[in-house]
Write a protein that holds these residues in place. Structure first.
Motif, PDB file in Angstrom:
ATOM      1  N   ALA A  87      17.106  14.975  -8.899  1.00  0.00           N
ATOM      2  CA  ALA A  87      18.031  13.908  -9.296  1.00  0.00           C
ATOM      3  C   ALA A  87      17.908  13.537 -10.773  1.00  0.00           C
ATOM      4  O   ALA A  87      18.882  13.163 -11.410  1.00  0.00           O
ATOM      5  CB  ALA A  87      17.791  12.673  -8.435  1.00  0.00           C
ATOM      6  N   SER A  88      16.697  13.656 -11.322  1.00  0.00           N
ATOM      7  CA  SER A  88      16.496  13.249 -12.718  1.00  0.00           C
ATOM      8  C   SER A  88      16.689  14.387 -13.715  1.00  0.00           C
ATOM      9  O   SER A  88      16.603  14.177 -14.909  1.00  0.00           O
ATOM     10  CB  SER A  88      15.104  12.649 -12.884  1.00  0.00           C
ATOM     11  N   GLY A  89      16.935  15.586 -13.243  1.00  0.00           N
ATOM     12  CA  GLY A  89      17.172  16.694 -14.163  1.00  0.00           C
ATOM     13  C   GLY A  89      16.433  17.953 -13.755  1.00  0.00           C
ATOM     14  O   GLY A  89      16.133  18.178 -12.582  1.00  0.00           O
ATOM     15  N   VAL A  90      16.121  18.758 -14.742  1.00  0.00           N
ATOM     16  CA  VAL A  90      15.466  20.048 -14.515  1.00  0.00           C
ATOM     17  C   VAL A  90      13.952  19.861 -14.493  1.00  0.00           C
ATOM     18  O   VAL A  90      13.392  19.171 -15.341  1.00  0.00           O
ATOM     19  CB  VAL A  90      15.862  21.044 -15.623  1.00  0.00           C
ATOM     20  N   VAL A  91      13.323  20.498 -13.513  1.00  0.00           N
ATOM     21  CA  VAL A  91      11.864  20.489 -13.410  1.00  0.00           C
ATOM     22  C   VAL A  91      11.379  21.918 -13.595  1.00  0.00           C
ATOM     23  O   VAL A  91      11.785  22.821 -12.863  1.00  0.00           O
ATOM     24  CB  VAL A  91      11.391  19.939 -12.044  1.00  0.00           C
ATOM     25  N   VAL A  92      10.518  22.113 -14.588  1.00  0.00           N
ATOM     26  CA  VAL A  92       9.949  23.428 -14.855  1.00  0.00           C
ATOM     27  C   VAL A  92       8.479  23.376 -14.473  1.00  0.00           C
ATOM     28  O   VAL A  92       7.747  22.476 -14.887  1.00  0.00           O
ATOM     29  CB  VAL A  92      10.093  23.802 -16.355  1.00  0.00           C
ATOM     30  N   SER A  93       8.049  24.360 -13.676  1.00  0.00           N
ATOM     31  CA  SER A  93       6.650  24.388 -13.254  1.00  0.00           C
ATOM     32  C   SER A  93       6.128  25.820 -13.299  1.00  0.00           C
ATOM     33  O   SER A  93       6.899  26.784 -13.238  1.00  0.00           O
ATOM     34  CB  SER A  93       6.499  23.815 -11.841  1.00  0.00           C
ATOM     35  N   ALA A 114       1.000  23.615 -14.050  1.00  0.00           N
ATOM     36  CA  ALA A 114       1.650  22.700 -14.987  1.00  0.00           C
ATOM     37  C   ALA A 114       3.059  22.409 -14.505  1.00  0.00           C
ATOM     38  O   ALA A 114       3.789  23.322 -14.117  1.00  0.00           O
ATOM     39  CB  ALA A 114       1.679  23.291 -16.384  1.00  0.00           C
ATOM     40  N   VAL A 115       3.434  21.144 -14.526  1.00  0.00           N
ATOM     41  CA  VAL A 115       4.770  20.707 -14.110  1.00  0.00           C
ATOM     42  C   VAL A 115       5.320  19.821 -15.218  1.00  0.00           C
ATOM     43  O   VAL A 115       4.617  19.004 -15.789  1.00  0.00           O
ATOM     44  CB  VAL A 115       4.703  19.926 -12.774  1.00  0.00           C
ATOM     45  N   SER A 116       6.605  19.971 -15.501  1.00  0.00           N
ATOM     46  CA  SER A 116       7.197  19.230 -16.608  1.00  0.00           C
ATOM     47  C   SER A 116       7.329  17.743 -16.323  1.00  0.00           C
ATOM     48  O   SER A 116       7.322  16.937 -17.230  1.00  0.00           O
ATOM     49  CB  SER A 116       8.568  19.814 -16.967  1.00  0.00           C
ATOM     50  N   LYS A 117       7.438  17.339 -15.072  1.00  0.00           N
ATOM     51  CA  LYS A 117       7.611  15.926 -14.739  1.00  0.00           C
ATOM     52  C   LYS A 117       6.396  15.450 -13.971  1.00  0.00           C
ATOM     53  O   LYS A 117       6.319  15.583 -12.754  1.00  0.00           O
ATOM     54  CB  LYS A 117       8.866  15.724 -13.904  1.00  0.00           C
ATOM     55  N   GLU A 118       5.444  14.877 -14.661  1.00  0.00           N
ATOM     56  CA  GLU A 118       4.243  14.326 -14.012  1.00  0.00           C
ATOM     57  C   GLU A 118       3.970  12.948 -14.523  1.00  0.00           C
ATOM     58  O   GLU A 118       4.200  12.598 -15.627  1.00  0.00           O
ATOM     59  CB  GLU A 118       3.031  15.198 -14.277  1.00  0.00           C
TER      60      GLU A 118
END
Length: 118
Positions: A87-93, A114-118
């Motif tokens: 919902a908040s955008g793209v998550v790169v992990s 590693a995750v882009s949204k933490e």
């Protein structure tokens, strides 16, 4: 009357020195892997921050490869990235395992994630 001398014996000093040297050698072997992990995490966050409103997966992977070339990241390639949308955008992990040989046939496995949204 003689007083008993107090202090560290030569044997105790040698044992302490060996323990310190072993910990220093392990630390020097592990440090480059952790430095590379922090570079991977920084690149993942940067790539996710560049994409506004969602971007093509291929573009995200190419952008990561550019960051990897600049930061000398060898453990992870753009094809290893997992790109999802929420919902908040793209998550790169990304998740990977690094094997670090210590001495002879003794080594250490470290799992990095590693995750882009933490």
């Amino acid at each position: 009357m003689r007083k008993k001398q107090l202090g560290v014996s030569l044997g105790g000093l040698m044992v302490a020195a060996v323990i310190v040297i072993v910990f220093a050698m392990v630390g020097m072997k592990l440090a480059p892997s952790y430095i590379e992990f922090f570079a991977v995490k920084k690149a993942v966050n940067a790539v996710a921050g560049e994409v506004h409103g969602g971007g093509a997966v291929v573009e995200i992977r190419k952008a990561f490869d550019r960051y990897a070339t600049i930061d000398d990241i060898n453990s992870v390639k753009g094809s290893d990235l997992e790109v999802t949308k929420d919902a908040s955008g793209v998550v790169v992990s990304v998740a990977y395992r690094k094997e670090i040989p210590l001495v002879a046939n003794i080594g250490v496995y470290i799992d990095f994630s590693a995750v882009s949204k933490e």
